[in-house]
Every structure is written in C-alpha cells, then in structure tokens.
Design a protein around this motif. Structure first.
Motif: not given
Lengths: 445, 82
Positions: A202-215
């Motif tokens: 599954q490809q997500h172009y024009n997409t920016k990572v804003e944060a890595f989430l988790g505990e």
C-alpha cells in the motif's frame, strides 16, 4: 620508523583503503578503527536476506576476521574515534587515547537523515546498516504483521520489495509524488509501483510523517493523511555524509555537506584523505559536486586513498553514476540524468525513448526493456539515461555510463552493433532503437 | 549546516518540485507534488525558481561552479587501472 597509516571507518571505502595501502607499503603499520563488530561484508545485501532471496546473513561476509589479521591489518572493532587533531597528526580513540599517524584516511560513511519528528526514540524503528543488528531485526520480522517503510529512497525500494516478498503487510510512506522521485522519471517508476500494488504493497505518496506513536515501542505512524498502525518502521531517509569529526577538525566541507577532496582523495589538510560516502566528487558532465554514491564507488575511492596514503600515486575521476536495482517485479537503472533531474537543473537535452525486448520475441521468458536516452542538443552527446525492464538493465547502464564518459552521441548509438542470440539478445537493441527514435524526433521538429 | 549547504539543499528541493509538477503534466496519471505554503516555500517557488529559469544556462552554471566544493580542486588526471 615505519609509515603509520590510520583508517577511520571499516566499510567499503575504509577496507579498500587499508588493504591497498598495506599491499603497496607492506612495512607500514595500517590500523583501522570501526565502531562496529565486523568489517568486510556487504551491507547492500541485507534487504535480500530479509526478503529471503539470500538464505543467511553469513553469506554476506567476504572474509572473516582471521583473514585480515593474517593479512597484517590491525583492525580495532567496536572502537570509536572521538576527534582528529590534524595539526599534530593524531586521532583520539576512546579507551586508547591519542594515536599518532603519518597518513590519515577518513572513511566514516553516512548516517540516515533524522526524520525530525517526535517519537524517533521509540523501539521498533529500524535503520538498515549494521549486519549484527540486521540479524536481530530479522528475527523480529518473523513476528511482524504490518510494517511501514519511510521514504522511497533506493534502500526504501529494496526494503519495500523485501518485506512484501516476506509476506508482511507493507506500507510505503513518501513525501514525493512518486517512488524515487528525485532520481527516477515517472514513466520509468510506474511499472515498479504497479507491481508493488500487485504484491499487496500500500503506497502513500505526497504523504509526510509527522510523528512516530507508541508507548516505548512504535505502534503507529502519524502522517498528514492520518494514522498508520504498524509493528515496525523501516527508516530509509536520505543518506547524509557522516563527517562531524571532519567538520570539528576544520576540514573544508562542500555544498553537499561532503568533505572536499581532489582527484587523489586528498582533503584540504596535508596527509589527510577522505573516501566514500563522507566526501563529495564532481559530476562528469556538469562538474558540479555530488554526494552519496554506491558501494562500488566507495570501494574504488578507498583504493585511491589507500594508494596515495601508502606512498603511491593514483587518481579518481569525475563520476557518471551508473545505478540500478531490483524494485518490485522490475529492474530499474540509469546513468547521470533522467528527465526530471535534468529539467529541474535546467540542463538542456533532447530525448529518445523506445520499448524493446530483452531476448528474441519467441524465446521463453522474454522481457520488455524500456530505454530513455538524454543527449546534449547540437552535439548529441549522451548525458543521461533511464531504463526499466525485466533483465539486462545493469549491463546496459554500465555501457551507457562509459558511452557518456567518452562522448558517444545519439548517432553513434543509433548505428551501434549489437549481439543477437535468441536466449540473450533480440534482433533490435533497445538502446539503438531509443537513439533512432531520438534522431527521428529531431528531424520532425 | 553551512550557508552554501542551505542554499543548495533548498534550491534543489524547489527546482525538483517544479520539475515534478511539469513531469506530472507530461505523464498522464502521475500525481503532482503537494506544495507547502510557508514563507520559505513562497519565496523559493515564486521568486527563486522563476528567476533561476530565466537565467541562461551558462549563467546558472557559473553560479553553481562558484560555490565551494571538490570541483575547485585538481581533477584532470587519468585513472590508472588497478
């Protein structure tokens, strides 16, 4: 006193330098410092072990530690160099103190660009580099259901393909409009992207990572398009030269961020050489410096640096950058400029494109081969190429790099002779067809 | 990051973005890049890129060659085979 050569870095450039220096000056003491557990393996093979094309990591080792010891190289593993004192010709080594040198070779390689978003300290973020860590990550991959590859860089393309081969639900997140968009043209990349879709990526172009989430451990990636759950994130951001020590020591740095060197790999300070991903080199066509090339470039530069450090005389030349890889179900590659990059830089060009075949049309497993050639207007000298196909891409890219280097024109390529043998080559060579089409389009315009 | 690195990084980014937009028009079905709207985005997109493209190639190249880098050192020799 014997010549003291210190090499900082145990990758392709560092080992190339150390081995060559030792061959040339067998009486010299050659000491290599590496912060890792091993030298002399192919990190470029790691994605293919993850993808199960290569059965085990041990196959990636070229030599064992005893080989280098017998060879006479003094390699200090898991040993960090903390500073260079170039005025007094010393390096400071953690746990060893100051070590003097007569010749220093800097081969400190690259770091992945920091994603620059919250959550990069979470567990579950994988930076593909060190083989021992890759071995541990490979065990984790057995339990990973869903992975996200961050950025469609060359490594990103390989990791997406590897994880999909492995049967992991794979997402690709990339800030650009198509895969490898800073290098590859859209028509070259489209078959790759289509094949990933066939493989379930599954490809997500024009997409920016804003944060890595988790505990403690990553559970999702926040993007500008929403949240993507994952068990693992593979960070394949741009490679940046690892030259903090060189900067601090006052070596001149170029506009790419790489260490400035000349054709002998000599830096701006006497008796100091730099090779591989930490330096920058002029491009053969534009003469403008570029940075971050392949392992083969790094190894060759290391040999040049090692020769000169060992008292010999050897030069490197400006680069024409043949590249290639397997991505999805295709092979892609190129030389110097594609259409997108040449257009971005405003480099004038004429183009010729052709869709050919890799073998005789009737021979089993014949594959399509698309070739795009870029040439300088007027002289028609080759300045770039991009290819996508089922086989024979690497060899064509190597050939076209020499063609660009030696001033071969579209006219030369249009009338080139080619091997014809049904299992390995078609009657019409796709390169010649592309050149002929380029010349034909010039006649029309 | 030094001044020249900053200039080059940003120049390349916005020139590439403009080129990708044009490639998207040329190759049907290709998405254009998503563009930002910060002051820096607007400066580079509306001023830098058009001015860069107005300059003759020779002038653009002269500016690029004036930046510090390995190209200013000696690169005229022939590689000896190993």
């Amino acid at each position: 006193m014997a010549l003291r050569i210190v090499v900082v870095g145990g990758g392709a450039a560092g080992i190339g330098a150390a081995g060559t220096a030792h061959q040339l000056a067998p009486d010299a003491s050659v000491t290599v410092y590496t912060e890792f557990e091993d030298v002399g393996y192919s990190p470029c093979g790691i994605p293919y072990v993850h993808g199960k094309e290569i059965p085990k990591f041990e196959n990636l080792f070229l030599q064992d530690k005893a080989f280098y010891e017998q060879m006479g190289l003094d390699i200090h593993y898991e040993t960090r160099v903390s500073s260079f004192d170039l005025a007094n010709q010393k390096v400071t080594v953690e746990g060893e103190g100051e070590v003097p040198y007569d010749k220093l070779v800097i081969a400190t390689g690259f770091n992945y660009k920091d994603p620059g978003v919250p959550g990069t300290d979470l567990e579950g973020l994988y930076y593909v580099k060190n083989i021992r860590q890759a071995m541990e990550w490979d065990k984790i991959l057995d339990d990973v259901k869903k992975a996200v590859v961050v950025e469609a860089s060359p490594l990103g393309l390989e990791m997406v393909t590897a994880l999909a081969h492995r049967g992991i639900e794979t997402h690709l997140v990339d800030p650009h409009p198509w895969a490898l968009a800073e290098v590859g043209d859209p028509d070259i990349m489209k078959p790759v992207m289509d094949s990933w879709t066939e493989m379930g990526v599954q490809q997500h172009y024009n997409t920016k990572v804003e944060a890595f989430l988790g505990e403690g451990k990553v559970r999702a990636i926040q993007t500008n398009e929403g949240e993507l759950e994952c068990d693992l994130a593979v960070i394949c951001t741009h490679k940046e030269p690892n030259n903090r020590l060189a900067r601090e020591a006052g070596l001149e740095i170029g506009s790419t961020g790489g260490i400035i060197v000349d054709q002998r790999m000599a830096t701006s300070k006497p008796n100091v050489y730099a090779a591989g991903d930490c330096n920058e080199l002029p491009h053969g066509i534009t003469k403008i410096p570029i940075q971050g090339l392949s392992g083969s470039h790094a190894y060759s530069q290391g040999k040049v640096a090692g020769t000169n450090a060992g008292g010999g005389d050897r030069v490197y030349q400006p680069v024409y950058v043949p590249w290639g890889m397997v991505a999805g179900k295709w092979m892609i590659g190129g030389v110097s400029f594609g259409e997108t990059l040449a257009n971005a830089l405003g480099i004038p060009f004429v183009a010729g494109v052709a869709q050919g075949i890799s073998r005789a049309r009737y021979y089993p497993d014949m594959k399509p081969v698309r070739v795009k050639l870029l040439a300088e207007p007027g002289t028609l000298k080759l300045i770039g190429a991009q290819l996508v196909g089922g086989e024979g891409i690497k060899e064509r890219c190597d050939f076209l790099a020499v063609a660009a280097k030696t001033g071969v024109t579209l006219k030369d390529l249009a009338t080139m002779e080619n091997v014809y043998s049904p299992p390995i080559g078609a009657l019409n060579e796709p390169i010649a067809m592309a050149a002929q089409n380029g010349l034909a389009s010039l006649k029309k315009s | 990051m030094g001044f020249f690195e900053w200039v080059r990084t940003n120049s390349e980014h916005y020139l590439m973005e403009a080129s990708q937009r044009e490639m998207a028009k040329k190759y049907l079905g290709t998405e254009p890049p998503v563009i930002g709207a910060t002051v820096k985005d607007i400066f580079f997109r509306r001023l830098f890129v058009p001015i860069y493209r107005l300059l003759p190639y020779g002038v653009r190249r002269m500016v690029m060659m004036a930046m510090p880098g390995s190209h200013k050192r000696e690169w005229g020799g022939r590689q000896k085979p190993s």
